[in-house]
Design a protein around this motif. Structure first.
Motif, PDB file in Angstrom:
ATOM      1  N   PHE A  92      -0.779  10.086  -6.827  1.00  0.00           N
ATOM      2  CA  PHE A  92      -1.032   8.661  -6.560  1.00  0.00           C
ATOM      3  C   PHE A  92      -0.143   7.772  -7.435  1.00  0.00           C
ATOM      4  N   TRP A  93      -0.142   8.025  -8.749  1.00  0.00           N
ATOM      5  CA  TRP A  93       0.635   7.160  -9.657  1.00  0.00           C
ATOM      6  C   TRP A  93       2.129   7.322  -9.449  1.00  0.00           C
ATOM      7  N   GLN A  94       2.562   8.524  -9.102  1.00  0.00           N
ATOM      8  CA  GLN A  94       3.982   8.736  -8.815  1.00  0.00           C
ATOM      9  C   GLN A  94       4.422   7.854  -7.641  1.00  0.00           C
ATOM     10  N   VAL A  95       3.607   7.834  -6.583  1.00  0.00           N
ATOM     11  CA  VAL A  95       3.967   7.045  -5.400  1.00  0.00           C
ATOM     12  C   VAL A  95       3.914   5.546  -5.722  1.00  0.00           C
ATOM     13  N   VAL A  96       2.875   5.136  -6.483  1.00  0.00           N
ATOM     14  CA  VAL A  96       2.767   3.723  -6.872  1.00  0.00           C
ATOM     15  C   VAL A  96       4.011   3.298  -7.661  1.00  0.00           C
ATOM     16  N   LYS A  97       4.483   4.199  -8.515  1.00  0.00           N
ATOM     17  CA  LYS A  97       5.633   3.850  -9.363  1.00  0.00           C
ATOM     18  C   LYS A  97       6.968   3.943  -8.626  1.00  0.00           C
ATOM     19  N   GLY A  98       6.934   4.273  -7.358  1.00  0.00           N
ATOM     20  CA  GLY A  98       8.184   4.243  -6.583  1.00  0.00           C
ATOM     21  C   GLY A  98       8.791   5.603  -6.318  1.00  0.00           C
ATOM     22  N   HIS A  99       8.075   6.679  -6.675  1.00  0.00           N
ATOM     23  CA  HIS A  99       8.663   8.012  -6.500  1.00  0.00           C
ATOM     24  C   HIS A  99       8.026   8.794  -5.356  1.00  0.00           C
ATOM     25  N   GLY A 100       7.452   8.098  -4.374  1.00  0.00           N
ATOM     26  CA  GLY A 100       6.887   8.795  -3.211  1.00  0.00           C
ATOM     27  C   GLY A 100       8.005   9.283  -2.310  1.00  0.00           C
ATOM     28  N   SER A 138       0.832  -1.203   0.000  1.00  0.00           N
ATOM     29  CA  SER A 138       0.000   0.000   0.000  1.00  0.00           C
ATOM     30  C   SER A 138       0.872   1.261   0.000  1.00  0.00           C
ATOM     31  N   SER A 139       0.577   2.161  -0.939  1.00  0.00           N
ATOM     32  CA  SER A 139       1.381   3.380  -1.125  1.00  0.00           C
ATOM     33  C   SER A 139       1.364   4.302   0.085  1.00  0.00           C
ATOM     34  N   ILE A 140       0.351   4.172   0.904  1.00  0.00           N
ATOM     35  CA  ILE A 140       0.226   5.080   2.047  1.00  0.00           C
ATOM     36  C   ILE A 140       1.476   5.030   2.933  1.00  0.00           C
ATOM     37  N   PHE A 141       2.164   3.887   2.943  1.00  0.00           N
ATOM     38  CA  PHE A 141       3.310   3.745   3.849  1.00  0.00           C
ATOM     39  C   PHE A 141       4.581   4.380   3.290  1.00  0.00           C
ATOM     40  N   ASN A 142       4.455   5.016   2.131  1.00  0.00           N
ATOM     41  CA  ASN A 142       5.590   5.747   1.575  1.00  0.00           C
ATOM     42  C   ASN A 142       5.567   7.231   1.928  1.00  0.00           C
TER      43      ASN A 142
END
Ligand SMILES: [Fe+2]
Ligand SMILES: [Fe+2]
Length: 318
Positions: free
Chosen positions: A270-278, A111-115
Motif C-alpha cells: 500500500f505505502w509503496q503504491v502511495v509513494k509512487g512506486h506502484g 486513489s492508488s487503486i488506479f495504479n
C-alpha cells in the motif's frame, strides 16, 4: 478580527455542524476546514479523472457493441464526476488551473487503486464490481457531509456509481457462467483486485491521521476499518453467487462478531503504491499530462472564440 470574535465564530460554526446544517461557500469557516475540504475534494476529483485511464484502455477492445456502449458511458460518467468535484472544490477559493497543476506535478494524490494494470477484459468486470463497489461504500455517507456543494455532488455521483457496480458484476457473472477459460479469467481478476480494493479504505484506524477531525466535521461518518468490514461482508456473498473465491486463506465467518474475519493486508505494498512506486504510477501520470498537453490547442481555440464573441458584443454596444 479579535481572537474573541474568531472563537465565537468557531463556536457558532461547530454548532451549525452539530445541527446538521449545510455549510455553504460564502459562509464563514475555519481555515483548517477549508484546507481539509480542498485536499479531500480535489483528491476525489483527481481519482475520478485518473480512474478513466485503466478502463478507457479497454473501450476499443470491449467484446461486443453492447459492452462498448456501457463501458463508454461509465468512463464518461467518471469524467462528469471529476468535473462536478472540481467545481465544488473551486467554491473554496482555489482555481481549476492550480488543481490541475497539483495533479500534474505529482503534488496531489489520487486513489492508488488506479495504479494497477488492467490485463484482461475480466479486469473491467472486477473494477466495476469491486472498485466502484468500494467507492459507493466510501461515498454514500458523504451525501450527508457538512459542506453543501460536496454533499449535493455526491447524491448524483452515488446513483451513477451504482450503475457502474452493476455493469461490472454483470460482466463477472457472464464470464463465470461461460467456458472454463472465461471463469478462470474472472477468478484471476478477482485474485489481483481483491487486496488493492481492501486498501481503498485507507490505513487501519490506529494509524489513520485524519479520522478524528474528519468525523467531527461529518466528512467521515464511519472509520476506515468499519467501512472495510462492511465491504467484505457485502462482497463475499456476491463472490459465492459467482462461484469464485477471494484469495484469502484466513477469510472466515465469525458467528460471534457477525462479520467475516480476514487476513492481514500487505501495508508495505500500500505505502509503496502511495509513494509512487506502484506498477503503473508513471504510466498514468504521463498519459494524463500527455492528454493535457495535446488538448492545448482546443483550450486556446475556445478562449480565442470566447474573446471574439465578447468583442462582437462590445462593438455592438458602441
Ligand atoms: Fe466516479
Ligand atoms: Fe464509477
Amino acid at each position: 478580527m479579535s481572537e474573541e470574535q474568531i472563537k465565537s465564530l468557531e463556536a457558532e460554526f461547530e454548532a451549525r455542524i452539530a445541527r446538521d446544517e449545510k455549510i455553504e461557500p460564502k459562509d464563514w469557516m475555519p481555515e483548517k476546514y477549508r484546507q481539509t475540504h480542498i485536499r479531500q475534494i480535489s483528491q476525489h476529483a483527481h481519482s475520478e479523472i485518473v480512474g478513466m485511464l485503466p478502463e478507457g484502455n479497454w473501450i476499443t477492445r470491449a467484446p461486443s457493441l453492447r459492452r462498448k456502449v456501457a463501458l463508454l458511458a461509465k468512463v464518461q460518467d467518471e469524467a462528469g464526476h471529476g468535473l462536478y468535484l472540481y467545481s465544488a472544490c473551486e467554491t473554496l477559493g482555489i482555481s481549476r488551473d492550480e488543481l490541475y497543476d497539483q495533479l500534474h506535478s505529482g503534488k496531489a494524490k489520487y486513489s492508488s487503486i488506479f495504479n494497477y494494470p488492467t490485463l484482461t477484459w475480466a479486469d473491467i468486470g472486477a473494477i466495476g464490481w469491486l472498485v466502484d463497489g468500494a467507492a459507493i461504500i466510501n461515498q454514500v455517507p458523504l451525501c450527508n457531509t457538512s459542506f453543501g456543494p460536496y454533499a449535493r455532488a455526491m447524491v448524483r455521483v452515488c446513483k451513477e456509481e451504482s450503475f457502474h457496480q452493476r455493469q461490472g458484476y454483470e460482466i463477472m457473472l457472464k464470464l463465470c457462467q461461460g467456458t472454463p477459460e472465461q471463469k478462470e479469467m474472472a477468478q484471476d481478476a478477482l485474485n489481483r483486485w481483491w487486496w488493492p480494493s481492501l486498501m481503498m479504505f485507507g490505513p487501519t484506524d490506529d494509524v489513520s491521521v485524519h479520522t478524528a477531525q474528519s468525523m467531527k466535521w461529518k466528512l467521515k461518518r464511519k472509520t476506515n476499518d468499519e467501512l472495510r468490514q462492511q465491504f467484505i461482508d457485502q462482497t463475499i456473498p456476491q463472490a459465492e453467487i459467482l462461484g469464485i473465491t477471494v484469495p484469502d486463506a484466513d477469510l472466515k465467518w465469525n458467528e460471534e462478531r457477525g462479520h467475516y474475519d480476514f487476513g492481514e493486508i500487505n501495508w508495505d505494498e500500500f505505502w509503496q503504491v502511495v509513494k509512487g512506486h506502484g506498477p503503473c504510477n508513471k504510466e498514468r501520470m504521463s498519459a494524463r499530462v500527455g492528454a493535457w498537453e495535446k488538448g492545448t490547442w482546443v483550450r486556446d481555440a475556445a478562449m480565442a472564440y470566447a474573446e471574439k464573441q465578447e468583442n462582437k458584443k462590445l462593438n455592438k454596444a458602441v
